[in-house]
Motif scaffolding. Structure first.
Motif: not given
Length: 266
Positions: A5, A36, A205-207, A209-210, A232-233, A238-239, A242
């Motif tokens: 990541l 992204e 979006r983090n949810q 993406w995870a 996002h990290l 955060s990712l 998640e």
């Protein structure tokens, strides 16, 4: 399976020496690059999407989108940045346009941002490049905002224009120094007046993406190098958080700038 990541900065000034050997090695050791969204082939590539989403059926004066007390700030920004007429466009698009023009005035250039460099390296190494979202999906988040939230976004943008150069310099310094919490705090501060925008642009979006990364790691062999905005990290929702919720161990492996490594807990 292992996934890297990597937190990115979408626009950078010239001369930032960020593509260090450990970053190149992590990318080269991966089987695919995931970002992204894909890097447009040309500056006008997104124009059809913009026209589809942001164009109004009838013109509406820009200053009508703002309370009267904010109109002098709009006039100053308009005189300094000289945007083309925006009366035919949604309020969110006016805010993004001002932000992009200010970035340009500050010497920031998306063409030398992190994503184009990563994409070029991946192409040179013959690695597939995938995207978590399309450009249209990204703009739909803004288009889905209520007019009140769009106007709040415009006011927040106007409020930050004068200090944006110093803000971006500190952002890059935090990123280069691996200060992810400080960087996330700065990025997320932009959403303090627009919590709905934060939920849509960051947390939701983090949810998603995870969930996507989790599925890919379970169903496909090989390593991924996932590059998303550094904001996002770190911070709430955060990712990284998640991924941990889904049973992954996320380990910080270097400090400048910071890739993270996610692997399934045994």
């Amino acid at each position: 399976a292992v996934t890297w990541l990597f937190g990115t900065i979408h626009t950078l000034p010239r001369g930032v020496d960020w593509f260090r050997p450990h970053v190149a090695q992590a990318l080269d050791a991966s089987d695919r690059l995931v970002m992204e969204t894909t890097v447009p082939d040309s500056p006008g590539a997104a124009l059809p999407v913009v026209m589809k989403l942001a164009r109004l059926p009838a013109a509406r004066p820009e200053e009508e989108r703002l309370p009267e007390s904010w109109r002098p700030a709009w006039q100053r920004a308009k005189e300094r940045l000289r945007p083309a007429s925006l009366e035919w466009y949604d309020t969110w698009y006016i805010a993004l346009t001002l932000s992009n023009l200010q970035d340009e005035a500050n010497g920031l250039d998306p063409r030398i941002g992190v994503e184009p460099v990563l994409s070029e390296r991946a192409r040179m190494r013959g690695k597939p490049i995938e995207a978590l979202e399309t450009i249209e999906q990204q703009l739909i988040y803004f288009d889905a905002l209520t007019e009140a939230d769009q106007q709040q976004l415009l006011m927040s943008t106007l409020a930050g224009l004068d200090t944006s150069k110093e803000f971006s310099q500190q952002l890059v310094a935090d990123w280069m120094g691996g200060r992810t919490d400080a960087l996330a705090a700065k990025v997320n501060e932009d959403f303090s007046q627009t919590p709905m925008l934060r939920r849509m642009l960051v947390e939701d979006r983090n949810q998603r993406w995870a969930a996507w990364i989790d599925n890919e790691m379970k169903t496909k062999p090989g390593k991924m190098f996932v590059a998303v905005g550094a904001g996002h990290l770190a911070g709430p929702g955060s990712l990284v958080t998640e991924m941990e919720k889904r049973g992954y161990q996320v380990q910080r492996v270097t400090a400048e700038p910071p890739p993270h490594k996610a692997k399934r807990r045994r």
